[in-house]
Design a protein around this motif. Structure first.
Motif, PDB file in Angstrom:
ATOM      1  N   VAL A  35     -46.385 -46.780  -6.205  1.00  0.00           N
ATOM      2  CA  VAL A  35     -46.599 -47.545  -4.614  1.00  0.00           C
ATOM      3  C   VAL A  35     -46.193 -48.260  -3.925  1.00  0.00           C
ATOM      4  CG1 VAL A  35     -48.593 -47.586  -3.417  1.00  0.00           C
ATOM      5  CG2 VAL A  35     -48.419 -45.561  -4.977  1.00  0.00           C
ATOM      6  N   VAL A  36     -46.235 -49.361  -5.164  1.00  0.00           N
ATOM      7  CA  VAL A  36     -45.896 -51.287  -4.228  1.00  0.00           C
ATOM      8  C   VAL A  36     -44.754 -50.862  -4.054  1.00  0.00           C
ATOM      9  CG1 VAL A  36     -46.319 -53.932  -4.670  1.00  0.00           C
ATOM     10  CG2 VAL A  36     -48.367 -51.967  -5.053  1.00  0.00           C
ATOM     11  N   GLY A  37     -43.682 -50.984  -4.742  1.00  0.00           N
ATOM     12  CA  GLY A  37     -41.737 -51.009  -5.224  1.00  0.00           C
ATOM     13  C   GLY A  37     -41.791 -50.158  -3.698  1.00  0.00           C
ATOM     14  N   PHE A  38     -41.942 -48.694  -3.564  1.00  0.00           N
ATOM     15  CA  PHE A  38     -41.897 -48.081  -2.195  1.00  0.00           C
ATOM     16  C   PHE A  38     -42.237 -48.284  -1.167  1.00  0.00           C
ATOM     17  CE2 PHE A  38     -42.935 -44.783   0.684  1.00  0.00           C
ATOM     18  CZ  PHE A  38     -42.373 -44.098   0.671  1.00  0.00           C
ATOM     19  N   PHE A  39     -43.888 -49.163  -0.598  1.00  0.00           N
ATOM     20  CA  PHE A  39     -43.565 -50.279   0.192  1.00  0.00           C
ATOM     21  C   PHE A  39     -42.974 -50.953   0.501  1.00  0.00           C
ATOM     22  CE2 PHE A  39     -47.671 -47.388   0.180  1.00  0.00           C
ATOM     23  CZ  PHE A  39     -47.843 -47.425   1.264  1.00  0.00           C
ATOM     24  N   GLY A  40     -42.518 -51.843  -1.050  1.00  0.00           N
ATOM     25  CA  GLY A  40     -41.412 -53.004  -0.305  1.00  0.00           C
ATOM     26  C   GLY A  40     -40.206 -52.376  -0.118  1.00  0.00           C
ATOM     27  N   ILE A  41     -39.235 -51.448  -0.673  1.00  0.00           N
ATOM     28  CA  ILE A  41     -38.126 -51.665  -0.168  1.00  0.00           C
ATOM     29  C   ILE A  41     -38.213 -50.963   1.210  1.00  0.00           C
ATOM     30  CG2 ILE A  41     -36.939 -49.091  -0.412  1.00  0.00           C
ATOM     31  CD1 ILE A  41     -37.333 -49.139  -2.912  1.00  0.00           C
ATOM     32  N   LEU A  42     -39.630 -50.240   1.841  1.00  0.00           N
ATOM     33  CA  LEU A  42     -40.231 -49.851   3.579  1.00  0.00           C
ATOM     34  C   LEU A  42     -39.255 -50.644   4.061  1.00  0.00           C
ATOM     35  CD1 LEU A  42     -42.355 -46.946   2.932  1.00  0.00           C
ATOM     36  CD2 LEU A  42     -39.338 -46.870   3.515  1.00  0.00           C
ATOM     37  N   PHE A  43     -40.253 -52.221   3.490  1.00  0.00           N
ATOM     38  CA  PHE A  43     -40.389 -53.617   4.253  1.00  0.00           C
ATOM     39  C   PHE A  43     -38.775 -53.783   4.542  1.00  0.00           C
ATOM     40  CE2 PHE A  43     -44.604 -53.123   3.378  1.00  0.00           C
ATOM     41  CZ  PHE A  43     -45.011 -53.358   5.070  1.00  0.00           C
ATOM     42  N   VAL A  44     -38.069 -54.202   3.413  1.00  0.00           N
ATOM     43  CA  VAL A  44     -36.928 -54.390   2.921  1.00  0.00           C
ATOM     44  C   VAL A  44     -35.906 -54.267   4.575  1.00  0.00           C
ATOM     45  CG1 VAL A  44     -35.052 -54.915   1.937  1.00  0.00           C
ATOM     46  CG2 VAL A  44     -37.271 -55.212   1.030  1.00  0.00           C
ATOM     47  N   ALA A  46     -36.911 -51.660   6.468  1.00  0.00           N
ATOM     48  CA  ALA A  46     -36.858 -52.498   8.282  1.00  0.00           C
ATOM     49  C   ALA A  46     -36.407 -53.392   8.178  1.00  0.00           C
ATOM     50  CB  ALA A  46     -39.156 -52.060   7.985  1.00  0.00           C
ATOM     51  N   PHE A  47     -36.897 -54.639   7.858  1.00  0.00           N
ATOM     52  CA  PHE A  47     -36.245 -55.810   7.857  1.00  0.00           C
ATOM     53  C   PHE A  47     -34.584 -55.766   7.987  1.00  0.00           C
ATOM     54  CE2 PHE A  47     -33.813 -59.686   6.205  1.00  0.00           C
ATOM     55  CZ  PHE A  47     -33.977 -60.370   7.139  1.00  0.00           C
ATOM     56  N   PHE A  48     -33.922 -55.409   7.324  1.00  0.00           N
ATOM     57  CA  PHE A  48     -32.547 -54.495   8.424  1.00  0.00           C
ATOM     58  C   PHE A  48     -32.394 -54.325   8.862  1.00  0.00           C
ATOM     59  CE2 PHE A  48     -32.353 -56.535   3.480  1.00  0.00           C
ATOM     60  CZ  PHE A  48     -31.039 -57.510   3.799  1.00  0.00           C
ATOM     61  N   ASP A  52     -36.659 -57.802  11.959  1.00  0.00           N
ATOM     62  CA  ASP A  52     -38.420 -58.891  11.606  1.00  0.00           C
ATOM     63  C   ASP A  52     -38.688 -59.341  10.641  1.00  0.00           C
ATOM     64  OD1 ASP A  52     -40.771 -59.105  13.137  1.00  0.00           O
ATOM     65  OD2 ASP A  52     -41.186 -57.552  12.204  1.00  0.00           O
ATOM     66  N   ILE A  53     -39.364 -61.346  11.049  1.00  0.00           N
ATOM     67  CA  ILE A  53     -39.332 -61.695  10.072  1.00  0.00           C
ATOM     68  C   ILE A  53     -41.110 -60.886   8.993  1.00  0.00           C
ATOM     69  CG2 ILE A  53     -40.649 -63.834   9.295  1.00  0.00           C
ATOM     70  CD1 ILE A  53     -37.471 -63.866   9.985  1.00  0.00           C
ATOM     71  N   PHE A  54     -41.684 -60.571  10.095  1.00  0.00           N
ATOM     72  CA  PHE A  54     -42.980 -59.387   9.242  1.00  0.00           C
ATOM     73  C   PHE A  54     -42.325 -59.288   8.223  1.00  0.00           C
ATOM     74  CE2 PHE A  54     -45.858 -56.662   8.570  1.00  0.00           C
ATOM     75  CZ  PHE A  54     -47.282 -57.108   8.638  1.00  0.00           C
ATOM     76  N   SER A  55     -41.541 -58.011   8.361  1.00  0.00           N
ATOM     77  CA  SER A  55     -41.188 -57.107   7.207  1.00  0.00           C
ATOM     78  C   SER A  55     -39.929 -58.089   5.583  1.00  0.00           C
ATOM     79  CB  SER A  55     -40.303 -56.054   8.303  1.00  0.00           C
ATOM     80  OG  SER A  55     -40.417 -55.899   8.661  1.00  0.00           O
ATOM     81  N   GLY A  59     -42.150 -57.823   2.438  1.00  0.00           N
ATOM     82  CA  GLY A  59     -41.092 -57.276   1.457  1.00  0.00           C
ATOM     83  C   GLY A  59     -41.348 -58.225   0.167  1.00  0.00           C
ATOM     84  N   LEU A  60     -41.919 -59.380   0.985  1.00  0.00           N
ATOM     85  CA  LEU A  60     -41.432 -60.300  -0.390  1.00  0.00           C
ATOM     86  C   LEU A  60     -42.898 -60.581  -1.165  1.00  0.00           C
ATOM     87  CD1 LEU A  60     -39.331 -63.500   1.129  1.00  0.00           C
ATOM     88  CD2 LEU A  60     -38.681 -62.197  -0.655  1.00  0.00           C
ATOM     89  N   VAL A  61     -44.141 -59.781  -0.317  1.00  0.00           N
ATOM     90  CA  VAL A  61     -45.058 -59.729  -0.582  1.00  0.00           C
ATOM     91  C   VAL A  61     -45.318 -59.284  -1.457  1.00  0.00           C
ATOM     92  CG1 VAL A  61     -47.244 -59.923  -0.231  1.00  0.00           C
ATOM     93  CG2 VAL A  61     -46.353 -61.150   1.162  1.00  0.00           C
ATOM     94  N   CYS A  62     -45.069 -58.444  -1.625  1.00  0.00           N
ATOM     95  CA  CYS A  62     -44.463 -56.759  -2.569  1.00  0.00           C
ATOM     96  C   CYS A  62     -44.021 -56.679  -3.344  1.00  0.00           C
ATOM     97  CB  CYS A  62     -43.916 -55.692  -1.497  1.00  0.00           C
ATOM     98  SG  CYS A  62     -45.131 -55.276  -0.651  1.00  0.00           S
ATOM     99  N   LEU A  63     -43.010 -57.935  -3.663  1.00  0.00           N
ATOM    100  CA  LEU A  63     -42.228 -58.388  -5.190  1.00  0.00           C
ATOM    101  C   LEU A  63     -43.147 -58.823  -5.839  1.00  0.00           C
ATOM    102  CD1 LEU A  63     -39.869 -58.100  -6.795  1.00  0.00           C
ATOM    103  CD2 LEU A  63     -38.618 -60.197  -4.947  1.00  0.00           C
TER     104      LEU A  63
END
Length: 171
Positions: A35-44, A46-48, A52-55, A59-63
């Motif tokens: 679950v956390v890995g999925f959200f981390g990938i989504l945030f990364v 979204a960043f690219f 957006d710095i928040f994304s 992503g780093l928080v998820c990592l």
């Protein structure tokens, strides 16, 4: 029969890792990791897409959470394994197993009231684990039991408790 043996930190760690409590935790850990890995990938992603710095931060928080989820339980098992005494003296009878670990003397009745399991494999070394009241773990390597008495000792330790016969009389 009386015998003494030493349990290495690796054997304690292996026994703790193979217990039911950790297996349940490991299953839960896999779900949390996915679950956390999925959200981390989504945030990364979204960043690219948005820069957006928040994304990126999320992503780093998820990592970081992935690292903590997977490292901390293993460190806790290692810490618990290091706290266990290595020198053990044991006395085994058909009724109970008495072990002296350092200053503590623990008794485990062999009447089914104590959880006794054989874990491990031939390659990694078979271990007998006993879970006593108060969360005490006793680890007994099968190789530590004297060879001439090993078969009898394993029969005593791994016997299934006898079910009491139904005492009701049929009408």
């Amino acid at each position: 029969m009386e015998f003494s043996y030493t349990v290495s930190e690796a054997q304690y760690y292996h026994a703790l890792r193979l217990t039911v409590d950790f297996k349940i935790s490991a299953r839960k850990l896999w779900i949390e990791t996915v679950v956390v890995g999925f959200f981390g990938i989504l945030f990364v992603i979204a960043f690219f897409m948005t820069w957006d710095i928040f994304s990126l931060a999320m992503g780093l928080v998820c990592l970081a959470m992935l690292a903590m989820l997977n490292i901390l339980p293993r460190l806790e098992l290692k810490r618990r394994a290091q706290q266990q005494p290595s020198a053990v003296e044991a006395e085994l009878t058909p009724e109970k197993l008495t072990v002296r670990m350092g200053e503590a003397t623990l008794e485990a009745p062999l009447d089914g009231s104590v959880t006794i399991k054989q874990v491990g494999s031939r390659r990694s070394g078979k271990l007998i684990t006993l879970f006593l009241r108060g969360g005490k773990l006793v680890v007994l390597p099968v190789e530590a039991i004297p060879a001439e008495n090993r078969e009898q000792a394993l029969a005593w330790l791994l016997q299934k408790p006898q079910k009491k016969a139904d005492t009701r009389e049929s009408l």
